[in-house]
Write an enzyme that holds these catalytic residues in place. Sequence first.
Site, PDB file in Angstrom:
ATOM      1  N   ASP A 196       0.825  -1.206   0.000  1.00  0.00           N
ATOM      2  CA  ASP A 196       0.000   0.000   0.000  1.00  0.00           C
ATOM      3  C   ASP A 196       0.864   1.263   0.000  1.00  0.00           C
ATOM      4  O   ASP A 196       1.804   1.373   0.793  1.00  0.00           O
ATOM      5  CB  ASP A 196      -0.853  -0.048   1.281  1.00  0.00           C
ATOM      6  CG  ASP A 196      -1.897   1.032   1.348  1.00  0.00           C
ATOM      7  OD1 ASP A 196      -2.801   1.027   0.501  1.00  0.00           O
ATOM      8  OD2 ASP A 196      -1.811   1.879   2.256  1.00  0.00           O
ATOM      9  N   GLU A 251       1.718  -0.386  -4.874  1.00  0.00           N
ATOM     10  CA  GLU A 251       0.826   0.718  -5.240  1.00  0.00           C
ATOM     11  C   GLU A 251       1.682   1.981  -5.274  1.00  0.00           C
ATOM     12  O   GLU A 251       2.017   2.542  -4.236  1.00  0.00           O
ATOM     13  CB  GLU A 251      -0.313   0.885  -4.235  1.00  0.00           C
ATOM     14  CG  GLU A 251      -1.303   1.943  -4.702  1.00  0.00           C
ATOM     15  CD  GLU A 251      -2.111   2.600  -3.589  1.00  0.00           C
ATOM     16  OE1 GLU A 251      -3.175   3.144  -3.902  1.00  0.00           O
ATOM     17  OE2 GLU A 251      -1.685   2.605  -2.423  1.00  0.00           O
TER      18      GLU A 251
END
Length: 504
Positions: A196, A251
């Site tokens: 993330d 990401e």
Amino acid sequence: MVYQIYPRSFAAEGVGGEAGVGTLEGVRRHLDHLVWLGVDALWLSPFFRSPMADFGYDVSDHCDVDPIFGTLADFDRLLADAHDRGLRVLIDWVANHTSDRHPWFVDSRSSRQSAHRRWYLWRDPSPGGGPPNNWRAAFGQDVPAWTLDPATGQYYLHLFLPEQPDVDWSHRPLVEAMHDVLRFWLDRGVDGFRADAIHAIGKDPALADEPETLVGQPRSSTNDHPSTHELLREVRTLVDSYPDQRVMVGEVYLLETAKVAPYYGEGDELHLAFNFPPLYTPWEATAWRTRLEEVERHFVEVDAWPTWVLGNHDNPRPRTRYDSEARARAAAFLLLGLQGTPFLYAGDELGLEDAVIAPEQAVDPGGRDGCRAPIPWDASPDHGWARPPWLPWPPQAETRNVEVQRRDAGSILHLYRRLLAARRASPALSLGGSTILDHAPEGVLAWARDTPQDQRVVAVNFTGAARALSPGEGWAVEVSSDGHGEGEPWTGQLGADQAVVLRP
Ligand code: GLC
């Protein structure tokens, strides 16, 4: 193809389902459906212990399952059953921040002398008072990325919610603790991670102001500090030290393809990185052509294997953005027909639209509830969910559900299945390069996929009118977005909003 599951919204079965929230057991019970569809790997959004300020992206214990999703034993069962079926499992690794209730942060904020003080980014107020710099947080308009903790008189940094304090990756004990999180799950047998907001972990040590041109933009979309690359090389070494090709997908939320590619390093940083500009590109052939050329230039030419993402839990679904099912079907050919690894967000294969969320139903501080509506499994009033789910159903759930679409060979679900089968069977589609065909008419994007022994042509008509397409002699329709003409010789006419895969 990697299939993204947002566990809260997938299927609520077994213990935990009472809350109207999906469970790990719910995922396990639907694995055969995913095999039927043609999925290779799953990515599970966070299911760790969390106060749920950001629905799991605020982790308070990285190494346990939140009771609303089940138990660690449920996870182990899910992993074993997925592996039995040849499915790989990636989990989310939230590395940039924790929950403000994580024991690390609870200790960190307890005093300036606490053992964990340096695990987060604490700074004195600016000389004139107020936050230490002009960085802005994500979610909400013009919110500072700093919150004052009155007890110790300092501000802490949070690129996302105040409940998500950023950890300090320049502090070695934090780095070691984050590596231990990776080892915990790798030892349990996961096949990899989706990391993330990974571009954000390295911070400018001076915490300098955002330059004039970027003032007001969330720092989470601009933070691009060189120190991240060395941190990722260490992570890569750790992940590669495990057998069986574990994978780290990052990401990298920097909205220029040229800025994403460096996160592959020299093949020694991320294995794969999300590239979001295509997701934000309007339904228009020339705009898409530019995106494809950027991927060719910045990824393929430096041996970085591309990824394709048209939907996830943070953005309106393709069916909603592109405004018709015909276009959502054609979009599947962009997602699955280009060179690279596609990531399919659960429910996009059903052509789900975002749910309409009344103001009193809204729960996400980032306004992302619509795309997180629960998956309707059947046509019954509760659509296969034991309790009313946490968010409203997407539109037309009586017909737009798994059961009804599995029975209908003309459904978008079957289109996805045929495309995935064609991809799996064709070396050109799964591994070949993509070469844009220059002779396609205006409003059509067509490209060749080639390996030495295998060829395909993929074409997408972005317009609402029929267009001629002649890639040469001898082509037949392998997959067509409206199902017409499959197995027959190519007529040379692409219908309005139609997409096709052609085979020799
Ligand atoms: C990523 C996630 C998003 C989350 C944010 C903070 O962008 O995809 O859902 O809110 O990071 O963790």
